[in-house]
Design a protein around this motif. Structure first.
Motif, PDB file in Angstrom:
ATOM      1  N   ILE A   1      53.379  36.278  39.166  1.00 45.80           N
ATOM      2  CA  ILE A   1      52.495  37.377  38.768  1.00 45.80           C
ATOM      3  C   ILE A   1      53.143  38.673  39.223  1.00 45.80           C
ATOM      4  O   ILE A   1      53.405  38.859  40.419  1.00 45.80           O
ATOM      5  N   ILE A   2      53.419  39.568  38.275  1.00 44.56           N
ATOM      6  CA  ILE A   2      54.192  40.765  38.600  1.00 44.56           C
ATOM      7  C   ILE A   2      53.379  42.031  38.354  1.00 44.56           C
ATOM      8  O   ILE A   2      52.422  42.035  37.587  1.00 44.56           O
ATOM      9  N   PRO A   3      53.770  43.150  38.979  1.00 49.55           N
ATOM     10  CA  PRO A   3      53.018  44.399  38.878  1.00 49.55           C
ATOM     11  C   PRO A   3      53.509  45.271  37.724  1.00 49.55           C
ATOM     12  O   PRO A   3      54.463  44.948  37.029  1.00 49.55           O
ATOM     13  N   TRP A   4      52.857  46.440  37.590  1.00 48.38           N
ATOM     14  CA  TRP A   4      53.146  47.335  36.474  1.00 48.38           C
ATOM     15  C   TRP A   4      54.137  48.436  36.806  1.00 48.38           C
ATOM     16  O   TRP A   4      54.548  49.194  35.928  1.00 48.38           O
ATOM     17  N   ASN A   5      54.544  48.586  38.059  1.00 52.35           N
ATOM     18  CA  ASN A   5      55.382  49.743  38.393  1.00 52.35           C
ATOM     19  C   ASN A   5      56.849  49.571  37.979  1.00 52.35           C
ATOM     20  O   ASN A   5      57.525  50.533  37.632  1.00 52.35           O
TER      21      ASN A   5
ATOM     22  N   GLY B   1      45.554  35.504  35.808  1.00 50.16           N
ATOM     23  CA  GLY B   1      46.114  35.397  37.153  1.00 50.16           C
ATOM     24  C   GLY B   1      45.402  34.363  37.997  1.00 50.16           C
ATOM     25  O   GLY B   1      46.027  33.596  38.733  1.00 50.16           O
ATOM     26  N   ASP B   2      44.075  34.332  37.890  1.00 50.40           N
ATOM     27  CA  ASP B   2      43.298  33.358  38.658  1.00 50.40           C
ATOM     28  C   ASP B   2      43.611  31.932  38.217  1.00 50.40           C
ATOM     29  O   ASP B   2      43.723  31.025  39.051  1.00 50.40           O
ATOM     30  N   ALA B   3      43.785  31.726  36.907  1.00 58.65           N
ATOM     31  CA  ALA B   3      44.104  30.383  36.401  1.00 58.65           C
ATOM     32  C   ALA B   3      45.454  29.908  36.909  1.00 58.65           C
ATOM     33  O   ALA B   3      45.631  28.721  37.234  1.00 58.65           O
ATOM     34  N   ILE B   4      46.417  30.827  36.996  1.00 53.68           N
ATOM     35  CA  ILE B   4      47.730  30.470  37.544  1.00 53.68           C
ATOM     36  C   ILE B   4      47.609  30.114  39.028  1.00 53.68           C
ATOM     37  O   ILE B   4      48.160  29.111  39.492  1.00 53.68           O
TER      38      ILE B   4
ATOM     39  N   PRO C   1      52.782  39.074  33.243  1.00 53.91           N
ATOM     40  CA  PRO C   1      53.013  40.502  33.474  1.00 53.91           C
ATOM     41  C   PRO C   1      51.698  41.215  33.760  1.00 53.91           C
ATOM     42  O   PRO C   1      50.611  40.684  33.515  1.00 53.91           O
ATOM     43  N   ALA C   2      51.792  42.432  34.280  1.00 60.40           N
ATOM     44  CA  ALA C   2      50.587  43.239  34.494  1.00 60.40           C
ATOM     45  C   ALA C   2      49.962  43.593  33.155  1.00 60.40           C
ATOM     46  O   ALA C   2      50.665  43.859  32.173  1.00 60.40           O
ATOM     47  N   GLU C   3      48.633  43.622  33.108  1.00 67.14           N
ATOM     48  CA  GLU C   3      47.958  43.932  31.849  1.00 67.14           C
ATOM     49  C   GLU C   3      48.224  45.349  31.377  1.00 67.14           C
ATOM     50  O   GLU C   3      48.094  45.665  30.190  1.00 67.14           O
ATOM     51  N   GLN C   4      48.613  46.258  32.317  1.00 64.05           N
ATOM     52  CA  GLN C   4      48.909  47.644  31.927  1.00 64.05           C
ATOM     53  C   GLN C   4      50.262  47.775  31.221  1.00 64.05           C
ATOM     54  O   GLN C   4      50.495  48.728  30.486  1.00 64.05           O
ATOM     55  N   THR C   5      51.180  46.823  31.478  1.00 64.66           N
ATOM     56  CA  THR C   5      52.546  46.956  30.950  1.00 64.66           C
ATOM     57  C   THR C   5      53.054  45.612  30.417  1.00 64.66           C
ATOM     58  O   THR C   5      53.969  45.015  30.986  1.00 64.66           O
TER      59      THR C   5
ATOM     60  N   ALA D   1      54.466  33.117  43.158  1.00 59.70           N
ATOM     61  CA  ALA D   1      55.077  34.323  43.724  1.00 59.70           C
ATOM     62  C   ALA D   1      54.351  35.531  43.153  1.00 59.70           C
ATOM     63  O   ALA D   1      54.146  35.619  41.940  1.00 59.70           O
ATOM     64  N   PHE D   2      53.976  36.436  44.023  1.00 57.09           N
ATOM     65  CA  PHE D   2      53.154  37.572  43.605  1.00 57.09           C
ATOM     66  C   PHE D   2      53.688  38.850  44.222  1.00 57.09           C
ATOM     67  O   PHE D   2      54.056  38.888  45.398  1.00 57.09           O
ATOM     68  N   THR D   3      53.715  39.910  43.419  1.00 57.32           N
ATOM     69  CA  THR D   3      53.955  41.257  43.922  1.00 57.32           C
ATOM     70  C   THR D   3      52.784  42.127  43.497  1.00 57.32           C
ATOM     71  O   THR D   3      52.434  42.168  42.308  1.00 57.32           O
ATOM     72  N   GLY D   4      52.173  42.810  44.461  1.00 56.23           N
ATOM     73  CA  GLY D   4      51.020  43.643  44.145  1.00 56.23           C
ATOM     74  C   GLY D   4      50.279  44.043  45.403  1.00 56.23           C
ATOM     75  O   GLY D   4      50.863  44.107  46.492  1.00 56.23           O
ATOM     76  N   SER D   5      49.000  44.290  45.282  1.00 57.06           N
ATOM     77  CA  SER D   5      48.213  44.805  46.400  1.00 57.06           C
ATOM     78  C   SER D   5      47.914  43.720  47.426  1.00 57.06           C
ATOM     79  O   SER D   5      47.877  42.522  47.110  1.00 57.06           O
TER      80      SER D   5
END
Length: 512
Positions: A162-166, A226-229, A190-194, A239-243
Motif C-alpha cells: 500500500i503506497i502513498p500519494w506523494n 486497503g483494509d481487504a489487503i 496505489p493511493a486513491e488520490q494518484t 508493506a505500507f508507507t503512509g501515516s
C-alpha cells in the motif's frame, strides 16, 4: 476500458482504467469507481475502477498461482533480472509521457517527476535486478565429516503493498522492485488520490512480458481496498508507507488475520540543526530543499528548524529571501519549483495549520495567509499553498508537534549543542534528521545523539538506492532500499544435514 488524459502542450495519453489482475484490465466486481482530479486546476482527470474485497481476493488468487507455478521458486535469478531490466528500459523509453502523467495527477512539476522520481525509480529497478543472483545463505560448521548446517534465503510469497500519494511512481518501485527480485508476487494498492501512473506502469509490465499474476494493481480506497489487503488470509507480507495512524490500523488488521509479516514507513517531524560555523548561504539552500521539495509533502521533510542564536538574524534574513525567490505555479514549466498540493483536502489541512501558527503566537517570517495573486486564471481553483516560515516557535504548538505534510517550517533557536540535541529529539517521530556544521567532531556527536533512521550531514533529502531508509520510534520499522530492503522480502530457512552419524534407539544416557 480506457480514457484519454490531457497532458501539457496539447499532448494526450490513453490510460487503461480497470483493475490490473492476472495481466488483464478488468472492471471492479460491483462497478465501483473513483475519480482523480488535476491538482493544478481542480478539474477531474479520469474515473477509474475501485477494487472491492472480492477484487482483492481475485488478485491474491492470481498472485498465489503465479508464485507457485511461474515465479517464486520456479523462476531463476537470471530470468527475474532480465524481466525487471526490460521493464526499466520500457519506463525509460516512456519517461516524458510518464512524467507529465505523474504531474497532472499529483501536482509536482514535470521536471521533478522526470529527473528525480522516475529516473530514481528506473535506477531502483536496475539496482535490484542486479541483486537477483546475489541472494545468499551461509554455511555453519558443525561436526566435520558428519553434519553440516546451512541457511537459505527464500521468498515470502504473496506481498500486499500500500503506497502513498506523494511519490506515486517512486514508492511503487521501492516496494515492487525488491519484492519481485526476491521471487515474491505482488498485489499493490496505489493511493486513491494518484492512481494513474500505476496503471501505466502495469501496461509497461505487461509489455515486458511478466507472467500473469506476478504484478497486480488494485486501485481503490483505504477503507475498502486497503483494509481487504491488510486482512487477507493468503497474503504473507504487507508493506505500507503512509501515516502513523493508518500504520497502526494495518498492524491491527494483520495481527487479527494470519500474523503476516509487516513493514511500515510512517510519518515524521524531522529536525534540521544549524550550528554557527556554517556557510549561511549554502545552508539556507539546503534548508529550503528540506522543507519545500515536493511541496513539503514528504515524510522526512525537515519541518522543524533549529538555528544557533549567534547567527539567527542573518540566517533568517537569507532564508526569507531564498524562499521568496521560489517560483510557484504551472507544473509544466521547467522553472517552477512548487506546484499545487495533491488535493483540496490536503490544501485545506495545511491552511488550517498555517492559521494555527498565527493563533498560537508564532511570528510569520514569510508566507502565512497570503494569497498567490500571480497565478494565471486557469490555476485559480488549483490546490496551491504559499511556502510559510514561522519563528518564535515552541513545543506545544501544533505546527511544532504535528506532521503537517506541507510547505510549513517551524523555527526555534538554541544556545548549546546539548540543548540542540534535546530539542531535536523531543518528538514522537524518528524518520530523518539533518545537521549542519563545519566541525567534523560535532557532526559525529550529533549523528550518535539524534534518534532517527537517517541523519544527513551538511545536506538533506539526498537518497541512494543502495542505502537503507526507514524510521525509528513512531516513524515505523523495517527498511527499504539497499541490501536491507531486499532482505525484508526474504525469509530464512535453516537446514541441518546429517550425512555420517548413526544413533541407537531408544536413546539413553550411554548412547547419546
Amino acid at each position: 476500458m480506457s480514457t484519454t488524459i490531457q497532458l501539457y502542450g496539447g499532448r494526450k495519453i490513453d490510460i487503461k482504467t480497470g483493475l490490473f489482475i492476472n495481466n488483464e484490465f478488468r472492471p471492479s466486481a460491483n462497478g465501483s469507481v473513483l475519480t482523480t482530479p488535476n491538482p493544478a486546476t481542480g478539474e477531474n482527470l479520469a474515473t477509474i475502477s475501485a477494487a472491492t474485497a472480492e477484487d482483492v481476493n481475485a488478485a491474491v488468487t492470481a498472485a498465489r498461482t503465479a508464485f507457485e507455478t511461474t515465479w517464486g521458486k520456479k523462476s531463476t535469478p537470471s530470468q527475474r533480472c532480465s524481466l525487471i531490466n526490460k521493464w526499466a528500459d520500457l519506463i525509460e523509453a516512456n519517461i516524458d509521457s510518464l512524467a507529465e502523467l505523474e504531474s497532472v495527477d499529483n501536482g509536482k512539476p514535470v521536471w521533478m517527476a522526470r529527473d528525480v522520481d522516475i529516473k530514481d525509480s528506473i535506477g531502483c529497478l536496475r539496482y535490484y535486478a542486479g541483486l537477483a543472483d546475489k541472494i545468499e545463505g551461509r554455511t555453519i560448521e558443525q561436526e566435520d565429516g558428519i553434519k553440516i548446517a546451512f541457511t537459505r534465503a527464500e521468498p515470502i510469497g504473496v506481498c500486499g503493498q500500500i503506497i502513498p500519494w506523494n511519490y506515486p511512481i517512486q514508492m511503487f518501485m521501492w516496494k515492487v522492485a525488491p519484492a519481485l527480485t526476491a521471487g515474491n508476487t505482488v498485489v499493490i494498492k496505489p493511493a486513491e488520490q494518484t492512481p494513474l501512473s500505476a496503471l501505466r506502469l502495469a501496461e509497461l509490465a505487461l509489455e515486458a512480458e511478466f507472467p500473469p499474476g506476478v504484478l497486480n494493481v488494485v486501485n481503490g480506497t483505504g477503507a475498502i481496498t486497503g483494509d481487504a489487503i491488510s486482512r487477507h488470509m493468503d497474503i504473507d507480507k504487507i508493506a505500507f508507507t503512509g501515516s502513523t495512524v493508518t500504520g497502526r490500523k494495518i498492524m491491527e488488521a494483520a495481527s487479527k488475520s494470519n500474523l503476516k509479516k509487516v513493514t511500515l514507513e510512517l510519518g515524521g517531524k524531522s529536525p534540521v540543526v544549524v550550528f554557527d560555523s556554517v556557510d549561511i548561504d549554502q545552508t539556507a539552500n539546503w534548508v529550503c530543499m528540506a522543507i519545500l521539495f515536493n511541496h513539503g509533502q514528504d515524510c522526512c521533510a525537515g519541518s522543524r528548524l533549529f538555528v544557533q542564536e549567534t547567527i539567527k538574524d542573518k540566517f533568517f534574513e537569507v532564508l526569507k529571501r531564498k524562499i521568496e525567490e521560489i517560483e510557484i505555479g504551472d507544473p509544466g514549466v521547467e522553472t517552477t519549483f512548487m506546484g499545487p498540493l495533491v488535493s483540496r483536502q490536503q490544501q485545506e489541512k495545511v491552511k488550517k495549520y498555517i492559521q494555527h501558527g498565527l493563533e498560537e503566537g508564532a511570528v510569520c517570517l514569510t508566507g502565512g495567509e497570503q494569497t498567490l495573486a500571480h497565478l494565471p486564471e486557469k490555476f485559480k481553483d488549483g490546490f496551491f499553498v504559499p511556502p510559510t516560515v514561522y519563528t518564535n516557535c515552541k513545543k506545544g504548538m501544533k505546527i511544532v508537534d504535528d506532521e503537517i505534510f506541507g510547505p510549513v517550517l517551524a523555527v526555534q533557536t538554541f544556545k548549546t549543542e546539548e540543548e540542540a540535541v534535546q530539542l531535536a529529539n523531543d518528538t514522537a517521530y524518528g524518520l530523518g534528521a539533518g545537521v549542519f556544521s563545519q566541525n567534523a567532531s560535532q557532526c559525529m556527536r550529533m549523528v550518535h545523539a539524534l534518534k532517527a533512521g537517517t541523519v544527513w550531514c551538511n545536506q538533506y533529502m539526498v537518497l541512494s538506492n543502495a542505502v537503507p531508509f526507514g524510521g525509528m520510534k513512531q516513524s515505523g520499522f523495517g527498511r527499504e532500499l539497499g541490501i536491507e530492503g531486499l532482505k525484508e522480502y526474504t525469509q530464512t530457512k535453516a537446514v541441518h544435514w546429517n550425512y555420517g552419524e548413526e544413533i541407537s534407539w531408544p536413546l539413553n544416557g550411554t548412547n547419546i
